[in-house]
Design a protein around this motif. Structure first.
Motif, PDB file in Angstrom:
ATOM      1  N   GLU A  98       1.998  -2.168 -14.101  1.00 62.20           N
ATOM      2  CA  GLU A  98       3.417  -2.548 -14.120  1.00 62.20           C
ATOM      3  C   GLU A  98       4.218  -1.678 -13.161  1.00 62.20           C
ATOM      4  OE1 GLU A  98       1.501  -2.112 -16.832  1.00 62.20           O
ATOM      5  OE2 GLU A  98       1.359  -4.277 -17.255  1.00 62.20           O
ATOM      6  N   GLN A  99       3.941  -0.378 -13.132  1.00 57.44           N
ATOM      7  CA  GLN A  99       4.618   0.516 -12.184  1.00 57.44           C
ATOM      8  C   GLN A  99       4.334   0.097 -10.744  1.00 57.44           C
ATOM      9  OE1 GLN A  99       2.975   4.132 -14.381  1.00 57.44           O
ATOM     10  NE2 GLN A  99       4.610   5.060 -13.180  1.00 57.44           N
ATOM     11  N   LEU A 136       0.823  -1.207   0.000  1.00 58.89           N
ATOM     12  CA  LEU A 136       0.000   0.000   0.000  1.00 58.89           C
ATOM     13  C   LEU A 136       0.860   1.261   0.000  1.00 58.89           C
ATOM     14  CD1 LEU A 136      -2.807  -1.005   2.507  1.00 58.89           C
ATOM     15  CD2 LEU A 136      -3.079  -0.586   0.068  1.00 58.89           C
ATOM     16  N   ASP A 137       1.922   1.258   0.808  1.00 53.85           N
ATOM     17  CA  ASP A 137       2.814   2.421   0.851  1.00 53.85           C
ATOM     18  C   ASP A 137       3.508   2.629  -0.496  1.00 53.85           C
ATOM     19  OD1 ASP A 137       2.146   2.956   3.469  1.00 53.85           O
ATOM     20  OD2 ASP A 137       3.881   1.914   4.314  1.00 53.85           O
ATOM     21  N   ALA A 138       3.934   1.531  -1.121  1.00 52.87           N
ATOM     22  CA  ALA A 138       4.586   1.625  -2.429  1.00 52.87           C
ATOM     23  C   ALA A 138       3.607   2.141  -3.476  1.00 52.87           C
ATOM     24  CB  ALA A 138       5.139   0.264  -2.842  1.00 52.87           C
ATOM     25  N   ALA A 139       2.366   1.666  -3.415  1.00 57.44           N
ATOM     26  CA  ALA A 139       1.353   2.124  -4.369  1.00 57.44           C
ATOM     27  C   ALA A 139       1.039   3.600  -4.170  1.00 57.44           C
ATOM     28  CB  ALA A 139       0.079   1.291  -4.211  1.00 57.44           C
ATOM     29  N   SER A 187      -8.237  -5.400  -7.653  1.00 54.95           N
ATOM     30  CA  SER A 187      -8.178  -4.531  -8.825  1.00 54.95           C
ATOM     31  C   SER A 187      -7.345  -3.294  -8.523  1.00 54.95           C
ATOM     32  CB  SER A 187      -9.589  -4.101  -9.248  1.00 54.95           C
ATOM     33  OG  SER A 187     -10.152  -3.254  -8.255  1.00 54.95           O
ATOM     34  N   LYS A 188      -6.998  -2.581  -9.569  1.00 54.97           N
ATOM     35  CA  LYS A 188      -6.276  -1.315  -9.400  1.00 54.97           C
ATOM     36  C   LYS A 188      -7.145  -0.318  -8.636  1.00 54.97           C
ATOM     37  CE  LYS A 188      -4.356   2.515 -12.125  1.00 54.97           C
ATOM     38  NZ  LYS A 188      -4.143   3.047 -13.488  1.00 54.97           N
ATOM     39  N   ALA A 235       6.178  -2.150  -5.701  1.00 51.59           N
ATOM     40  CA  ALA A 235       5.912  -3.008  -4.550  1.00 51.59           C
ATOM     41  C   ALA A 235       6.809  -4.242  -4.530  1.00 51.59           C
ATOM     42  CB  ALA A 235       4.444  -3.445  -4.556  1.00 51.59           C
ATOM     43  N   GLY A 236       7.489  -4.514  -5.653  1.00 50.01           N
ATOM     44  CA  GLY A 236       8.358  -5.687  -5.719  1.00 50.01           C
ATOM     45  C   GLY A 236       7.590  -6.997  -5.702  1.00 50.01           C
TER      46      GLY A 236
END
Length: 200
Positions: free
Chosen positions: A31-32, A13-16, A50-51, A37-38
């Motif tokens: 993809e990003q 969530l933090d990475a997103a 979903s996105k 998020a690795g």
């Protein structure tokens, strides 16, 4: 089969949120998000469906984190009202300065979302999160302005609600201006100029 135990939803969530706050919803690809998020696409969608769902969850976490940071400054009764407002502005400018060293503006999920009305329409949760954030942010700012009127650091005739809207408008403008590549020294001068009409 469930996702691996090693999958860290909070980190994802933090990475997103870090991607969405810079690029906005539409310009952030799956993809990003996976790269940030690795994780593999399958792991991401197993966790968040979903996105759109990932965006809502990331926005909730982003707003909660910023609410806590704002409260630490704006509700600090050891500071004058004016010091609280300046501290808030300095935090924004410093965040933009640090992000610029990494090659981009800091961005803001809230500003991006407010500037993309269809996000509110496609999921009522987004509207609720943004509306609650607006109310809470205004309440904290109004409290700081009232404190400043009492301690003399903010003009006695300053209207708390109008002043709060002014500060919010300046911060949103700083976020957008930083996206255009304006350097932090100029952002700081703009921020302080924006506050000057409130100061006692």
């Amino acid at each position: 089969m469930g996702r691996p135990r090693s999958f860290d939803e909070t980190a994802a969530l933090d990475a997103a949120a870090a991607e969405f706050r810079i690029h906005g919803f539409a310009d952030t690809s799956t993809e990003q998000l996976c790269e940030a998020a690795g994780v593999r696409r399958s792991s991401l969608y197993n966790a968040f469906i979903s996105k759109d769902e990932l965006f809502v969850r990331a926005l909730e976490r982003y707003v909660a984190g910023f609410r806590e940071c704002r409260a630490q400054v704006l509700a600090d009764d050891r500071l004058s009202g004016a010091e609280r407002l300046r501290g808030l502005m300095e935090g924004v400018v410093e965040e933009e300065r640090a992000a610029r060293e990494r090659g981009h503006a800091a961005g803001c999920m809230v500003v991006h979302s407010m500037m993309t009305p269809d996000l509110r329409e496609r999921d009522e949760r987004v509207a609720r999160i943004l509306d609650r954030n607006l109310r809470e942010h205004l309440d904290l700012l109004e409290g700081a302005i009232r404190a400043g009127r009492l301690d003399g650091s903010i003009r006695a005739d300053a209207d708390p609600h109008e002043g709060a809207l002014l500060v919010m408008t300046v911060i949103s403008g700083l976020r957008v201006t930083a996206q255009a590549g304006v350097e932090s020294g100029l952002l700081r001068r703009i921020a302080l100029d924006g506050l000057r009409s409130l100061l006692g």
